[in-house]
Design a protein around this motif. Structure first.
Motif, PDB file in Angstrom:
ATOM      1  N   ILE A 100      -5.982  -3.863 -12.488  1.00  0.00           N
ATOM      2  CA  ILE A 100      -5.579  -4.977 -13.348  1.00  0.00           C
ATOM      3  C   ILE A 100      -6.109  -6.309 -12.824  1.00  0.00           C
ATOM      4  N   CYS A 101      -6.090  -6.457 -11.496  1.00  0.00           N
ATOM      5  CA  CYS A 101      -6.536  -7.715 -10.882  1.00  0.00           C
ATOM      6  C   CYS A 101      -8.049  -7.786 -10.672  1.00  0.00           C
ATOM      7  N   HIS A 102      -8.765  -6.736 -11.096  1.00  0.00           N
ATOM      8  CA  HIS A 102     -10.231  -6.709 -11.020  1.00  0.00           C
ATOM      9  C   HIS A 102     -10.740  -6.934  -9.597  1.00  0.00           C
ATOM     10  N   LEU A 103     -10.173  -6.205  -8.644  1.00  0.00           N
ATOM     11  CA  LEU A 103     -10.653  -6.283  -7.265  1.00  0.00           C
ATOM     12  C   LEU A 103     -11.711  -5.206  -7.049  1.00  0.00           C
ATOM     13  N   SER A 104     -12.933  -5.618  -6.905  1.00  0.00           N
ATOM     14  CA  SER A 104     -14.029  -4.655  -6.757  1.00  0.00           C
ATOM     15  C   SER A 104     -14.254  -4.258  -5.298  1.00  0.00           C
ATOM     16  N   LYS A 105     -13.644  -5.009  -4.370  1.00  0.00           N
ATOM     17  CA  LYS A 105     -13.769  -4.686  -2.941  1.00  0.00           C
ATOM     18  C   LYS A 105     -12.428  -4.894  -2.248  1.00  0.00           C
ATOM     19  N   PHE A 106     -12.213  -4.133  -1.178  1.00  0.00           N
ATOM     20  CA  PHE A 106     -10.996  -4.290  -0.381  1.00  0.00           C
ATOM     21  C   PHE A 106     -11.303  -5.178   0.820  1.00  0.00           C
ATOM     22  N   ASN A 107     -10.505  -6.213   1.029  1.00  0.00           N
ATOM     23  CA  ASN A 107     -10.710  -7.061   2.199  1.00  0.00           C
ATOM     24  C   ASN A 107     -10.015  -6.446   3.421  1.00  0.00           C
ATOM     25  N   ASP A 108     -10.103  -7.116   4.552  1.00  0.00           N
ATOM     26  CA  ASP A 108      -9.547  -6.569   5.797  1.00  0.00           C
ATOM     27  C   ASP A 108      -8.033  -6.406   5.738  1.00  0.00           C
ATOM     28  N   VAL A 109      -7.370  -7.313   5.041  1.00  0.00           N
ATOM     29  CA  VAL A 109      -5.911  -7.225   4.921  1.00  0.00           C
ATOM     30  C   VAL A 109      -5.509  -5.953   4.170  1.00  0.00           C
ATOM     31  N   ILE A 110      -6.151  -5.709   3.042  1.00  0.00           N
ATOM     32  CA  ILE A 110      -5.845  -4.518   2.242  1.00  0.00           C
ATOM     33  C   ILE A 110      -6.138  -3.253   3.039  1.00  0.00           C
ATOM     34  N   THR A 111      -7.277  -3.229   3.710  1.00  0.00           N
ATOM     35  CA  THR A 111      -7.655  -2.057   4.510  1.00  0.00           C
ATOM     36  C   THR A 111      -6.652  -1.803   5.630  1.00  0.00           C
ATOM     37  N   SER A 112      -6.237  -2.868   6.301  1.00  0.00           N
ATOM     38  CA  SER A 112      -5.297  -2.724   7.418  1.00  0.00           C
ATOM     39  C   SER A 112      -3.917  -2.280   6.937  1.00  0.00           C
ATOM     40  N   MET A 113      -3.444  -2.867   5.849  1.00  0.00           N
ATOM     41  CA  MET A 113      -2.134  -2.475   5.315  1.00  0.00           C
ATOM     42  C   MET A 113      -2.160  -1.026   4.827  1.00  0.00           C
ATOM     43  N   ALA A 114      -3.245  -0.637   4.188  1.00  0.00           N
ATOM     44  CA  ALA A 114      -3.364   0.747   3.712  1.00  0.00           C
ATOM     45  C   ALA A 114      -3.379   1.730   4.876  1.00  0.00           C
ATOM     46  N   ALA A 115      -4.000   1.344   5.986  1.00  0.00           N
ATOM     47  CA  ALA A 115      -4.033   2.206   7.170  1.00  0.00           C
ATOM     48  C   ALA A 115      -2.631   2.388   7.750  1.00  0.00           C
ATOM     49  N   GLU A 116      -1.842   1.322   7.777  1.00  0.00           N
ATOM     50  CA  GLU A 116      -0.463   1.418   8.264  1.00  0.00           C
ATOM     51  C   GLU A 116       0.370   2.319   7.355  1.00  0.00           C
ATOM     52  N   ILE A 117       0.175   2.189   6.072  1.00  0.00           N
ATOM     53  CA  ILE A 117       0.888   3.021   5.104  1.00  0.00           C
ATOM     54  C   ILE A 117       0.522   4.486   5.283  1.00  0.00           C
ATOM     55  N   SER A 118      -0.769   4.754   5.489  1.00  0.00           N
ATOM     56  CA  SER A 118      -1.220   6.122   5.703  1.00  0.00           C
ATOM     57  C   SER A 118      -0.579   6.711   6.956  1.00  0.00           C
ATOM     58  N   GLY A 119      -0.495   5.900   8.012  1.00  0.00           N
ATOM     59  CA  GLY A 119       0.144   6.359   9.235  1.00  0.00           C
ATOM     60  C   GLY A 119       1.612   6.686   9.024  1.00  0.00           C
ATOM     61  N   ALA A 120       2.295   5.853   8.249  1.00  0.00           N
ATOM     62  CA  ALA A 120       3.708   6.097   7.948  1.00  0.00           C
ATOM     63  C   ALA A 120       3.879   7.392   7.164  1.00  0.00           C
ATOM     64  N   CYS A 121       2.989   7.625   6.213  1.00  0.00           N
ATOM     65  CA  CYS A 121       3.082   8.840   5.392  1.00  0.00           C
ATOM     66  C   CYS A 121       2.794  10.104   6.215  1.00  0.00           C
ATOM     67  N   GLU A 122       1.879  10.000   7.158  1.00  0.00           N
ATOM     68  CA  GLU A 122       1.627  11.125   8.064  1.00  0.00           C
ATOM     69  C   GLU A 122       2.884  11.459   8.868  1.00  0.00           C
ATOM     70  N   SER A 123       3.582  10.437   9.332  1.00  0.00           N
ATOM     71  CA  SER A 123       4.809  10.648  10.102  1.00  0.00           C
ATOM     72  C   SER A 123       5.913  11.233   9.227  1.00  0.00           C
ATOM     73  N   ILE A 124       5.972  10.827   7.967  1.00  0.00           N
ATOM     74  CA  ILE A 124       6.938  11.409   7.032  1.00  0.00           C
ATOM     75  C   ILE A 124       6.666  12.902   6.878  1.00  0.00           C
ATOM     76  N   CYS A 125       5.403  13.252   6.718  1.00  0.00           N
ATOM     77  CA  CYS A 125       5.008  14.658   6.575  1.00  0.00           C
ATOM     78  C   CYS A 125       5.415  15.459   7.809  1.00  0.00           C
ATOM     79  N   GLU A 126       5.158  14.916   8.980  1.00  0.00           N
ATOM     80  CA  GLU A 126       5.513  15.593  10.236  1.00  0.00           C
ATOM     81  C   GLU A 126       7.024  15.735  10.380  1.00  0.00           C
ATOM     82  N   ALA A 127       7.760  14.700   9.997  1.00  0.00           N
ATOM     83  CA  ALA A 127       9.220  14.721  10.134  1.00  0.00           C
ATOM     84  C   ALA A 127       9.850  15.795   9.249  1.00  0.00           C
TER      85      ALA A 127
END
Length: 206
Positions: A100-127
């Motif tokens: 919707i916001c027409h973001l054609s590229k991910f900046n460092d903030v988006i990439t870093s936040m997504a990486a933290e989210i992925s890590g949290a989801c991996e821990s949820i899976c393990e738990a």
């Protein structure tokens, strides 16, 4: 508590749900768009993961309705199911906001936040897998990891907003990025809600 020797369908469904969630989060964090059309593909793919999550939620509800005795309280099973589903729903919302916001590229903030989210989801899976194997004591350590990922995401979010309002002069771009950052922060918050539910189940069944 869960045990494979009892052919516990509830544990199997929860494992399917968290595996789907972790795979979606991994795709989310590893995706690197080059043009606006890529974001459409990204959003549609996350939507497919969310749809699979919805099917598993329905499967869980059917099993709960058809089973008289459950391995843990049915309210706890339903609560955990819904909290996991909240994470996927918010992930779909965030992916749609990119489109919707027409973001054609991910900046460092988006990439870093997504990486933290992925890590949290991996821990949820393990738990959830540990719960399935009755290793309750180890779940608390993973809950702390989930909280750490949420805290890191929160810190990134706060700094990103400070920088955005200080440096961005285009009001449209400001609104777009603010929306995206808020949606990413929401995913992390829902991950923390899952960890709280896991901790509650551990306390009741220890």
């Amino acid at each position: 508590m869960f045990g494979r020797n009892k052919k516990d369908q509830f544990g199997e469904i929860l494992n399917e749900m968290t595996a789907n969630l972790s795979e979606a989060a991994s795709y989310f964090s590893s995706f690197s768009p080059e043009k606006l059309e890529d974001i459409t593909v990204f959003s549609e793919t996350i939507n497919n993961y969310e749809s699979q999550g919805d099917r598993l939620v329905y499967k869980m509800i059917v099993e709960l309705n058809d089973t008289f005795i459950t391995p843990i309280e049915r309210e706890d099973l339903l609560e955990l199911t819904n909290r996991i589903d909240d994470v996927l729903d918010s992930m779909e919302k965030a992916a749609l906001s990119f489109e919707i916001c027409h973001l054609s590229k991910f900046n460092d903030v988006i990439t870093s936040m997504a990486a933290e989210i992925s890590g949290a989801c991996e821990s949820i899976c393990e738990a959830v897998e540990l719960m399935f194997h009755k290793k309750l004591k180890d779940i608390n350590a993973l809950s702390k990891k989930i909280k750490a990922h949420e805290s890191a995401c929160d810190a990134l979010y706060r700094k990103a907003l400070l920088d955005l309002f200080q440096d961005e002069e285009d009001p449209i771009r400001l609104i777009r990025y603010k929306t995206v950052y808020e949606n990413l922060e929401e995913i992390a918050n829902f991950c923390e809600d899952v960890s709280k539910t896991l901790n509650s189940i551990v306390m009741k069944n220890a």
